[in-house]
Scaffold this motif. Structure first.
Motif, short mmCIF file in Angstrom:
data_model
loop_
_atom_site.label_atom_id
_atom_site.label_comp_id
_atom_site.label_asym_id
_atom_site.label_seq_id
_atom_site.Cartn_x
_atom_site.Cartn_y
_atom_site.Cartn_z
N THR A 4 -9.23 6.68 -0.32
CA THR A 4 -8.10 6.17 -1.09
C THR A 4 -6.87 7.07 -0.98
N CYS A 5 -7.05 8.38 -1.19
CA CYS A 5 -5.88 9.27 -1.26
C CYS A 5 -5.86 10.34 -0.18
N SER A 6 -6.88 10.40 0.65
CA SER A 6 -7.00 11.35 1.76
C SER A 6 -7.22 12.80 1.33
N ALA A 7 -7.55 13.03 0.07
CA ALA A 7 -7.87 14.39 -0.37
C ALA A 7 -9.17 14.83 0.29
N LYS A 8 -9.33 16.12 0.50
CA LYS A 8 -10.54 16.66 1.10
C LYS A 8 -11.66 16.66 0.05
N ARG A 17 -11.28 7.65 -10.42
CA ARG A 17 -10.05 6.88 -10.28
C ARG A 17 -9.93 6.28 -8.88
N CYS A 18 -10.12 7.11 -7.85
CA CYS A 18 -10.02 6.61 -6.47
C CYS A 18 -11.12 5.59 -6.17
N LYS A 19 -12.30 5.81 -6.73
CA LYS A 19 -13.41 4.87 -6.53
C LYS A 19 -13.05 3.51 -7.12
N LYS A 20 -12.44 3.51 -8.32
CA LYS A 20 -12.08 2.26 -8.98
C LYS A 20 -10.92 1.57 -8.27
N ILE A 21 -9.99 2.33 -7.72
CA ILE A 21 -8.89 1.75 -6.95
C ILE A 21 -9.46 0.99 -5.76
N ASP A 22 -10.42 1.60 -5.07
CA ASP A 22 -11.04 0.95 -3.90
C ASP A 22 -11.81 -0.30 -4.32
N LYS A 62 -20.68 13.07 -7.49
CA LYS A 62 -21.19 11.71 -7.74
C LYS A 62 -20.23 10.61 -7.29
N TYR A 63 -19.02 10.96 -6.93
CA TYR A 63 -18.05 9.94 -6.49
C TYR A 63 -17.91 9.86 -4.98
N ARG A 64 -18.65 10.69 -4.23
CA ARG A 64 -18.49 10.72 -2.78
C ARG A 64 -18.62 9.33 -2.18
N PRO A 65 -17.87 8.93 -1.24
CA PRO A 65 -16.91 9.71 -0.47
C PRO A 65 -15.55 9.84 -1.14
N PHE A 66 -15.43 9.37 -2.37
CA PHE A 66 -14.16 9.45 -3.09
C PHE A 66 -14.03 10.79 -3.79
N CYS A 67 -12.80 11.18 -4.10
CA CYS A 67 -12.58 12.47 -4.76
C CYS A 67 -12.74 12.37 -6.27
N GLU A 113 -9.77 -7.85 -5.19
CA GLU A 113 -8.56 -8.63 -4.93
C GLU A 113 -8.54 -9.17 -3.50
N GLU A 114 -9.65 -8.96 -2.77
CA GLU A 114 -9.80 -9.42 -1.39
C GLU A 114 -8.76 -8.84 -0.45
N LYS A 115 -8.35 -7.59 -0.71
CA LYS A 115 -7.43 -6.90 0.19
C LYS A 115 -8.16 -6.45 1.45
N TYR A 116 -9.48 -6.29 1.34
CA TYR A 116 -10.32 -5.96 2.48
C TYR A 116 -11.15 -7.20 2.81
N ALA A 117 -11.48 -7.37 4.06
CA ALA A 117 -12.34 -8.48 4.44
C ALA A 117 -13.14 -8.09 5.67
#
Length: 57
Positions: free
Chosen positions: A9-13, A29-34, A21-26, A40-44
């Motif tokens: 989501t944010c490219s943080a290391k 918040r980033c996990k919920k954004i994804d 517990k959120y891997r691969p997210f930082c 919202e079907e932004k990914y398909a």
């Protein structure tokens, strides 16, 4: 040696380890954004349209 990946989501290391517990997210918040982007079907995942069973070949 710990593997380090970028948050999708944010490219943080992010260290890839069991304590994160959120891997691969930082963060949560980033996990919920994804998750929201998927909802919202932004990914398909590309696929062929289903065949109409009533249509003759």
């Amino acid at each position: 040696m710990t593997t380090v990946v970028e948050c999708p989501t944010c490219s943080a290391k992010v260290e890839w380890k069991p304590e994160n517990k959120y891997r691969p997210f930082c963060s949560e918040r980033c996990k919920k954004i994804d998750l929201g982007a998927w909802a919202e079907e932004k990914y398909a995942i590309p696929a062929a349209p289903p065949k109409d069973p009533h249509e003759e070949e």
